[in-house]
Design an enzyme around this catalytic site. Structure first.
Site, mmCIF file in Angstrom:
data_model
loop_
_atom_site.group_PDB
_atom_site.id
_atom_site.type_symbol
_atom_site.label_atom_id
_atom_site.label_comp_id
_atom_site.label_asym_id
_atom_site.label_seq_id
_atom_site.Cartn_x
_atom_site.Cartn_y
_atom_site.Cartn_z
ATOM 1 N N GLY A 70 0.814 -1.200 0.000
ATOM 2 C CA GLY A 70 0.000 0.000 0.000
ATOM 3 C C GLY A 70 0.850 1.252 0.000
ATOM 4 N N GLN A 175 -7.778 1.449 3.618
ATOM 5 C CA GLN A 175 -8.631 0.972 4.708
ATOM 6 C C GLN A 175 -10.070 0.748 4.266
ATOM 7 O OE1 GLN A 175 -8.205 -0.196 7.662
ATOM 8 N NE2 GLN A 175 -6.020 0.209 7.834
ATOM 9 N N HIS A 197 -3.324 -7.102 1.984
ATOM 10 C CA HIS A 197 -3.423 -7.668 3.336
ATOM 11 C C HIS A 197 -4.477 -6.988 4.197
ATOM 12 C CE1 HIS A 197 -1.141 -4.608 5.817
ATOM 13 N NE2 HIS A 197 -0.803 -4.231 4.606
ATOM 14 N N CYS A 321 2.295 1.487 10.950
ATOM 15 C CA CYS A 321 3.480 2.043 10.299
ATOM 16 C C CYS A 321 4.118 3.162 11.110
ATOM 17 C CB CYS A 321 3.116 2.568 8.911
ATOM 18 S SG CYS A 321 2.493 1.299 7.798
#
Length: 377
Positions: A70, A175, A197, A321
């Site tokens: 992403g 998201q 994922h 992250c």
């Protein structure tokens, strides 16, 4: 038995993907750039996966590019927009993911940070002011569904204003995919980013959507893969897993969202019963019920996370992250919460494998922890 409430960080692999991976015949993939039968079989598999994803998103397969994550997808979309459309200005929200904010900060172009409301929504009045300031080609970056609060931005209104001012729109939908039908919003943007994922696929695959058949932009050199747009041997198994997971998520979208609403309502009512001092940002705005940030004033988030972990419950303090960063959630700070609040917040994010009993166990556990930490009820 552990309870996983961190699906916004990553999701378990869906059963349909597990079935695919358990069949060893499916794992015999070769280099899709090879001209022999084995290589062309791998190429055909990627094409079929691309077609399936395009049909689910109601887009053209030629407008889909596979990446490694992403984060790469966000970087690629921003870089491509700047290069292809000669972007001179970028307007973005302070609540964007670091995968969007960091690339923007490092660009030597004009940057405008648009204000948001206390609920985390884009301030449309300030957005129009930002658009009027930009005289040359402009890129607007607005995340569809926030990864910390679950807030859903009014993309339709943002898109309309972008069109009126001739601006291009990029939306981080990482998201959102698997939680809402993003095909509705795809039509409203010029660029979008996704990650496998987050929908029950495997790590190592991302995706970029671009609206038009624009000229080739290459971000990684060393090969002609992905229609000459991105060098590097494709992750065949990961791409197929992405398509399978996305198809499964669309098939179960209504039922899973019904479950998320039940879990969210139980969570909110339970927290309100524990104490009216607990703060739940954005609960009065349009948000997705699978993601919630909860603030426990005066209690360090790290202590709650460790305490819950010892109880067998996995939660986070915001974006995975950015978990190593000091200073608390930048999203909450942008929503005018103070540093203490930002440092006292945890994120709960539900998935298809959660249930009401698990939420009740969390409520009982957090109540016990707060009592032990002398929370000011």
């Amino acid at each position: 038995m552990r309870i996983y409430f961190d699906h916004a960080a990553t999701t378990p692999i869906r059963f349909e993907v597990q079935e695919f991976l358990s069949n060893h015949e499916n794992l015999k993939f070769y280099n899709p750039s090879s001209v022999h039968v084995e290589g062309q079989k791998a190429r055909s598999s990627i094409n079929n996966a691309r077609d399936l994803i395009a049909s689910l998103l109601k887009s053209d397969p030629d407008n889909i590019l596979f990446t490694s994550s992403g984060t790469e997808s966000c970087n690629y979309a921003i870089n491509m927009a700047i290069e292809i459309h000669a972007i001179k200005n970028i307007i973005y929200l302070p609540t964007e993911h670091s995968a969007v904010i960091d690339p923007i900060i490092n660009k030597k172009i004009n940057k405008y940070q648009c204000k948001i409301t206390s609920e985390g929504l884009i301030d449309l009045e300030d957005f129009q002011k930002c658009l009027k300031k930009t005289k040359e080609n402009t890129l607007v970056c607005v995340m569809l569904l926030n990864n910390e609060t679950g807030i859903i931005q009014p993309i339709e209104q943002v898109s309309k204003l972008c069109n009126e001012h001739g601006a291009y729109l990029f939306s981080d939908m990482i998201q959102a995919i698997g939680k809402i039908d993003v095909s509705t919003f795809i039509k409203m943007v010029d660029f979008a980013s996704f990650a496998s994922h987050k929908v029950g696929g495997i790590h190592g695959v991302g995706m970029v959507y671009f609206k038009d058949k624009i000229k080739i932009y290459r971000d990684i050199f060393g090969g002609a893969q992905e229609f000459g747009r991105r060098g590097g041997t494709e992750n065949v198994i990961g791409i197929l897993a992405f398509a399978i997971a996305l198809e499964a998520s669309y098939a179960k979208l209504a039922d899973e969202n019904k479950k998320y609403n039940l879990l969210y309502n139980k969570l909110i009512s339970g927290l309100n019963e524990i104490s009216n001092k607990i703060i739940i940002p954005s609960q009065n705005s349009l948000k997705h019920s699978s993601i919630s940030t909860v603030i426990f004033p005066g209690i360090k988030a790290e202590n709650l996370i460790i305490g819950l972990d010892l109880e067998g419950i996995a939660v986070s303090a915001g974006a995975a992250c950015s978990s190593g960063k000091i200073g608390g959630s930048h999203v909450l700070k942008a929503m005018n919460y103070n540093k203490e609040h930002a440092m006292s917040s945890i994120r709960l994010s539900f998935g298809w494998d959660n249930n009401e009993e698990q939420v009740q166990f969390f409520l009982d556990s957090i109540n016990n922890l707060l009592q032990g930490m002398k929370f000011k009820y």
